[in-house]
Write an enzyme that holds these catalytic residues in place. Structure first.
Site, PDB file in Angstrom:
ATOM      1  N   ASN A   1       0.780  -0.728   0.242  1.00  9.74           N
ATOM      2  CA  ASN A   1       0.136  -0.218  -0.361  1.00  9.74           C
ATOM      3  C   ASN A   1       0.937   1.564  -0.055  1.00  9.74           C
ATOM      4  O   ASN A   1       1.191   1.382   0.912  1.00  9.74           O
ATOM      5  CB  ASN A   1      -0.925  -0.434   1.136  1.00  9.74           C
ATOM      6  CG  ASN A   1      -1.268   1.230   2.139  1.00  9.74           C
ATOM      7  OD1 ASN A   1      -1.909   1.762   0.452  1.00  9.74           O
ATOM      8  ND2 ASN A   1      -2.282   1.282   2.676  1.00  9.74           N
ATOM      9  N   TRP A   2       0.792   2.207  -1.055  1.00  9.00           N
ATOM     10  CA  TRP A   2       2.023   2.642  -1.276  1.00  9.00           C
ATOM     11  C   TRP A   2       1.282   4.193  -0.989  1.00  9.00           C
ATOM     12  O   TRP A   2       2.074   5.288  -0.583  1.00  9.00           O
ATOM     13  CB  TRP A   2       2.416   3.496  -2.438  1.00  9.00           C
ATOM     14  CG  TRP A   2       3.405   1.978  -2.845  1.00  9.00           C
ATOM     15  CD1 TRP A   2       3.651   0.685  -2.447  1.00  9.00           C
ATOM     16  CD2 TRP A   2       3.394   1.992  -4.650  1.00  9.00           C
ATOM     17  NE1 TRP A   2       4.129   0.045  -2.811  1.00  9.00           N
ATOM     18  CE2 TRP A   2       4.300   0.710  -4.189  1.00  9.00           C
ATOM     19  CE3 TRP A   2       3.743   2.725  -5.650  1.00  9.00           C
ATOM     20  CZ2 TRP A   2       4.609   0.174  -5.901  1.00  9.00           C
ATOM     21  CZ3 TRP A   2       3.871   2.489  -6.530  1.00  9.00           C
ATOM     22  CH2 TRP A   2       4.588   0.620  -6.967  1.00  9.00           C
ATOM     23  N   LYS A   3       0.234   4.009  -0.281  1.00  6.96           N
ATOM     24  CA  LYS A   3       0.047   5.761   0.061  1.00  6.96           C
ATOM     25  C   LYS A   3      -0.199   6.604  -1.061  1.00  6.96           C
ATOM     26  O   LYS A   3       0.561   6.617  -1.573  1.00  6.96           O
ATOM     27  CB  LYS A   3      -0.238   5.688   2.182  1.00  6.96           C
ATOM     28  CG  LYS A   3      -0.484   4.241   2.416  1.00  6.96           C
ATOM     29  CD  LYS A   3       0.153   4.532   3.655  1.00  6.96           C
ATOM     30  CE  LYS A   3      -0.324   3.030   4.704  1.00  6.96           C
ATOM     31  NZ  LYS A   3      -0.689   3.020   5.859  1.00  6.96           N
TER      32      LYS A   3
ATOM     33  N   GLU B   1      -6.121  -5.224  10.170  1.00  2.40           N
ATOM     34  CA  GLU B   1      -4.540  -4.475  10.994  1.00  2.40           C
ATOM     35  C   GLU B   1      -5.344  -3.031  12.024  1.00  2.40           C
ATOM     36  O   GLU B   1      -5.945  -2.356  12.009  1.00  2.40           O
ATOM     37  CB  GLU B   1      -4.940  -3.083   9.896  1.00  2.40           C
ATOM     38  CG  GLU B   1      -4.407  -3.377   7.864  1.00  2.40           C
ATOM     39  CD  GLU B   1      -3.655  -2.805   7.491  1.00  2.40           C
ATOM     40  OE1 GLU B   1      -2.991  -2.693   6.901  1.00  2.40           O
ATOM     41  OE2 GLU B   1      -4.090  -1.765   6.729  1.00  2.40           O
TER      42      GLU B   1
ATOM     43  N   GLY C   1       1.955   2.398  10.769  1.00  2.67           N
ATOM     44  CA  GLY C   1       2.899   3.172  10.583  1.00  2.67           C
ATOM     45  C   GLY C   1       4.093   3.547  11.607  1.00  2.67           C
ATOM     46  O   GLY C   1       4.273   4.963  12.348  1.00  2.67           O
TER      47      GLY C   1
ATOM     48  N   HIS D   1      -9.582   1.223   4.782  1.00  3.18           N
ATOM     49  CA  HIS D   1      -8.635   1.547   5.341  1.00  3.18           C
ATOM     50  C   HIS D   1      -8.748   2.295   6.567  1.00  3.18           C
ATOM     51  O   HIS D   1      -9.829   3.181   6.395  1.00  3.18           O
ATOM     52  CB  HIS D   1      -7.261   2.005   4.112  1.00  3.18           C
ATOM     53  CG  HIS D   1      -6.148   1.724   5.025  1.00  3.18           C
ATOM     54  ND1 HIS D   1      -5.765   2.747   5.691  1.00  3.18           N
ATOM     55  CD2 HIS D   1      -5.269   0.827   5.238  1.00  3.18           C
ATOM     56  CE1 HIS D   1      -4.118   2.744   6.041  1.00  3.18           C
ATOM     57  NE2 HIS D   1      -3.908   1.186   5.835  1.00  3.18           N
TER      58      HIS D   1
ATOM     59  N   GLU E   1      -7.033   4.725   7.794  1.00  2.00           N
ATOM     60  CA  GLU E   1      -6.917   6.193   7.403  1.00  2.00           C
ATOM     61  C   GLU E   1      -8.036   6.846   6.769  1.00  2.00           C
ATOM     62  O   GLU E   1      -8.577   7.311   6.493  1.00  2.00           O
ATOM     63  CB  GLU E   1      -5.436   6.178   6.941  1.00  2.00           C
ATOM     64  CG  GLU E   1      -4.985   6.393   7.319  1.00  2.00           C
ATOM     65  CD  GLU E   1      -2.912   5.547   6.242  1.00  2.00           C
ATOM     66  OE1 GLU E   1      -3.094   5.154   5.446  1.00  2.00           O
ATOM     67  OE2 GLU E   1      -2.364   4.517   7.601  1.00  2.00           O
TER      68      GLU E   1
ATOM     69  N   SER F   1       3.479  -2.020  10.096  1.00  3.83           N
ATOM     70  CA  SER F   1       4.040  -1.774  11.366  1.00  3.83           C
ATOM     71  C   SER F   1       5.372  -3.669  10.414  1.00  3.83           C
ATOM     72  O   SER F   1       6.498  -3.890  11.184  1.00  3.83           O
ATOM     73  CB  SER F   1       4.802  -1.596  12.169  1.00  3.83           C
ATOM     74  OG  SER F   1       4.041  -0.422  12.485  1.00  3.83           O
TER      75      SER F   1
ATOM     76  N   GLY G   1       2.674  -1.448   4.291  1.00  5.02           N
ATOM     77  CA  GLY G   1       2.683  -0.320   3.649  1.00  5.02           C
ATOM     78  C   GLY G   1       3.553   0.890   4.028  1.00  5.02           C
ATOM     79  O   GLY G   1       5.063   0.798   3.044  1.00  5.02           O
ATOM     80  N   GLY G   2       4.406   1.401   4.689  1.00  2.00           N
ATOM     81  CA  GLY G   2       6.365   1.290   4.728  1.00  2.00           C
ATOM     82  C   GLY G   2       7.204   0.767   3.773  1.00  2.00           C
ATOM     83  O   GLY G   2       7.855   1.695   3.199  1.00  2.00           O
TER      84      GLY G   2
END
Ligand code: PGA
Length: 231
Positions: A7-9, A154, A160, A89, A91, A192, A211-212
């Protein structure tokens, strides 16, 4: 087979990162999915064409068309080559006000055109501390799950933060998702996940939503390699 989704957000990465990941992976022995921001979908799709790497979006609107400024429909995602779409998600839920009802409508719209939704569920820190984690997961699944969805567990406090859930917590959550959705649902863990901590999550769940660490081709490839080892 395990599924590893990146997930490159809202990071401005496109064909550059997709090509680097493709070069690192060769022919992956697990399912791999890249989810860039909308403007980069087409170029990422072109960069991974023929590699077996799939393309997903990060959100969609539930209506097929109309006066919904800024929104993107399921059909538009199909048109640029998506096979998957992340829905609900945390977010989106926390920063953009996506309710369980909106998430359910988005899941329906995605499935209606043949996209596979990755339905995200997970408790906040407050819910966890109050002992409501499993109840929250069950209610989010009950509100929006349809057979054919992948479910990504999640926990909000792990996203994150560098503070992943324990594999035991992820395993318990995956069990709760299966109780609520049916034994054959695919459950991913997210929050994470990195190259160093990912292996136990591939025992606890059917894959990972990353993600990251998905923004670094070598780190993402190491996570995919761990998924291949897990089978
Ligand atoms: P993270 O994000 O791996 O950076 O914690 C996961 C996600 O939000 O899907």
């Amino acid at each position: 087979m395990k599924l590893v989704a990146g997930n490159w957000k809202m990071h401005d990465r496109g064909a550059d990162l997709a090509s680097a990941i493709r070069a690192q992976l060769g022919a992956p022995g697990v399912e791999v999915l890249l989810c860039p921001a909308f403007p980069y979908l087409r170029e990422v799709g072109e960069a991974v064409a023929g590699s077996g790497i799939a393309l997903g979006a990060q959100d969609l609107h539930w209506e097929p068309r109309g006066a919904f400024t800024g929104a993107v429909s399921a059909r538009m995602l199909l048109d640029v080559g998506c096979t998957h779409v992340i829905v609900g998600h945390s977010e989106r839920r926390l920063l953009f006000g996506d309710t369980d009802a909106a998430v359910a409508a988005k899941v329906k719209a995605a499935m209606a055109v043949g996209l596979i939704p990755i339905l995200c569920v997970g408790e906040t820190l407050e819910e966890r501390d109050a002992g409501f984690a499993q109840r929250r997961i069950r209610s989010q699944v009950a509100a929006a799950y349809q057979p054919g969805c992948v479910v990504a567990y999640e926990p909000v406090w792990a996203i994150g933060t560098g503070r992943a859930a324990s594999p035991e917590h992820a395993r318990e959550a995956a069990r709760t998702v299966r109780d609520a959705a049916g034994a054959d649902v695919r459950v991913l863990y997210g929050g994470s996940v990195n190259a160093a901590n990912c292996a136990p999550f591939f025992e606890a769940a059917d894959g990972a939503l990353v993600g990251g660490a998905s923004l670094d081709a070598a780190a993402f490839a190491a996570i995919v390699a761990a998924a291949e080892v897990a089978g």
